[in-house]
Design a protein around this motif. Structure first.
Motif, PDB file in Angstrom:
ATOM      1  N   ARG A  67      73.735  20.177  19.818  1.00 58.96           N
ATOM      2  CA  ARG A  67      73.072  21.227  19.054  1.00 58.96           C
ATOM      3  C   ARG A  67      73.429  21.015  17.585  1.00 58.96           C
ATOM      4  NH1 ARG A  67      74.317  27.260  18.255  1.00 58.96           N
ATOM      5  NH2 ARG A  67      72.250  28.185  18.100  1.00 58.96           N
ATOM      6  N   VAL A  68      72.407  20.724  16.762  1.00 61.01           N
ATOM      7  CA  VAL A  68      72.626  20.329  15.381  1.00 61.01           C
ATOM      8  C   VAL A  68      71.846  21.254  14.451  1.00 61.01           C
ATOM      9  CG1 VAL A  68      72.389  18.424  13.739  1.00 61.01           C
ATOM     10  CG2 VAL A  68      72.847  17.936  16.147  1.00 61.01           C
ATOM     11  N   PRO A  69      72.534  21.873  13.456  1.00 60.46           N
ATOM     12  CA  PRO A  69      71.781  22.715  12.526  1.00 60.46           C
ATOM     13  C   PRO A  69      70.883  21.864  11.627  1.00 60.46           C
ATOM     14  CG  PRO A  69      74.088  22.594  11.878  1.00 60.46           C
ATOM     15  CD  PRO A  69      73.959  21.852  13.168  1.00 60.46           C
ATOM     16  N   TYR A  70      69.663  22.352  11.401  1.00 58.89           N
ATOM     17  CA  TYR A  70      68.758  21.644  10.498  1.00 58.89           C
ATOM     18  C   TYR A  70      68.298  22.530   9.342  1.00 58.89           C
ATOM     19  CZ  TYR A  70      64.693  23.946  12.657  1.00 58.89           C
ATOM     20  OH  TYR A  70      63.795  24.867  13.108  1.00 58.89           O
ATOM     21  N   GLN A  71      68.685  23.798   9.367  1.00 60.01           N
ATOM     22  CA  GLN A  71      68.316  24.722   8.302  1.00 60.01           C
ATOM     23  C   GLN A  71      69.438  25.739   8.159  1.00 60.01           C
ATOM     24  OE1 GLN A  71      64.256  26.281   8.389  1.00 60.01           O
ATOM     25  NE2 GLN A  71      65.083  28.320   8.016  1.00 60.01           N
ATOM     26  N   GLU A  72      69.740  26.120   6.902  1.00 57.39           N
ATOM     27  CA  GLU A  72      70.853  27.043   6.664  1.00 57.39           C
ATOM     28  C   GLU A  72      70.438  28.505   6.630  1.00 57.39           C
ATOM     29  OE1 GLU A  72      73.490  25.981   3.499  1.00 57.39           O
ATOM     30  OE2 GLU A  72      73.406  23.864   4.017  1.00 57.39           O
ATOM     31  N   ARG A  76      69.041  27.530  11.767  1.00 57.27           N
ATOM     32  CA  ARG A  76      68.238  27.057  12.889  1.00 57.27           C
ATOM     33  C   ARG A  76      68.806  25.741  13.365  1.00 57.27           C
ATOM     34  NH1 ARG A  76      62.303  28.774  10.767  1.00 57.27           N
ATOM     35  NH2 ARG A  76      62.653  30.998  11.085  1.00 57.27           N
ATOM     36  N   HIS A  77      68.642  25.499  14.671  1.00 60.46           N
ATOM     37  CA  HIS A  77      69.207  24.303  15.282  1.00 60.46           C
ATOM     38  C   HIS A  77      68.122  23.488  15.973  1.00 60.46           C
ATOM     39  CE1 HIS A  77      72.628  27.067  14.971  1.00 60.46           C
ATOM     40  NE2 HIS A  77      73.339  25.973  14.808  1.00 60.46           N
ATOM     41  N   GLU A  78      68.399  22.194  16.075  1.00 56.52           N
ATOM     42  CA  GLU A  78      67.590  21.329  16.914  1.00 56.52           C
ATOM     43  C   GLU A  78      68.527  20.697  17.938  1.00 56.52           C
ATOM     44  OE1 GLU A  78      65.808  18.348  14.466  1.00 56.52           O
ATOM     45  OE2 GLU A  78      67.686  17.337  14.059  1.00 56.52           O
ATOM     46  N   TYR A  79      67.947  20.166  18.982  1.00 59.93           N
ATOM     47  CA  TYR A  79      68.732  19.567  20.056  1.00 59.93           C
ATOM     48  C   TYR A  79      68.415  18.083  20.110  1.00 59.93           C
ATOM     49  CZ  TYR A  79      69.731  24.325  21.269  1.00 59.93           C
ATOM     50  OH  TYR A  79      70.174  25.621  21.228  1.00 59.93           O
ATOM     51  N   ARG A  80      69.482  17.275  20.100  1.00 55.91           N
ATOM     52  CA  ARG A  80      69.331  15.818  20.114  1.00 55.91           C
ATOM     53  C   ARG A  80      70.009  15.243  21.349  1.00 55.91           C
ATOM     54  NH1 ARG A  80      70.928  14.629  13.837  1.00 55.91           N
ATOM     55  NH2 ARG A  80      69.148  15.715  12.916  1.00 55.91           N
TER      56      ARG A  80
END
Length: 147
Positions: A67-72, A76-80
């Motif tokens: 789970r990686v944040p992509y917006q502060e 918001r998070h994206e999953y890789r």
């Protein structure tokens, strides 16, 4: 073996214990949090959102996704996929292939080989000679040290 006679140490059993059962939970009991006998049910939350959140949480806990944040703002998070998750790709493609053959009239997704642009068809091959193998072409040999 478990009391029910199911192997609890083999790879298949361990994998299906993690991935094979639904992780949706059961409907809340009448006295569950969020319900008030005097005011009726609380505002319903999206069941689909909860199911997705639960599944993503389990996949992160199991090391299949990061789970990686992509917006502060807002966060918001994206999953890789992790390397462990990427190792599941052949399994998912095999399940998709089975579903395309037996569960739908028209497959909703087509896999295309980037190298040549033609449809890709998953096949199981021997790691030694490269020949295609089917279930009748293999035997299972028990590894004594694994038990």
């Amino acid at each position: 073996m478990s009391a029910a006679g199911t192997c609890t140490r083999c790879s298949w059993s361990r994998a299906t214990t993690r991935w094979g059962r639904p992780r949706t939970g059961s409907p809340p009991a009448p006295d569950a949090p969020g319900r008030s006998p005097s005011r009726g049910p609380a505002r319903p939350r999206s069941r689909q959102s909860n199911v997705l959140s639960d599944r993503l949480r389990v996949l992160v806990e199991e090391g299949v996704l990061d789970r990686v944040p992509y917006q502060e703002r807002p966060v918001r998070h994206e999953y890789r996929l992790t390397p462990k998750g990427a190792d599941l790709y052949p399994v998912l493609v095999a399940l998709m292939n089975w579903g395309d053959r037996y569960a739908v009239d028209v497959p909703p997704v087509r896999l295309v080989h980037r190298g040549c642009g033609h449809p890709a068809e998953p096949r199981l091959t021997c790691a030694h000679c490269g020949e295609p193998v089917a279930w009748r072409d293999m035997t299972a040999e028990v590894e004594p040290d694994a038990w």
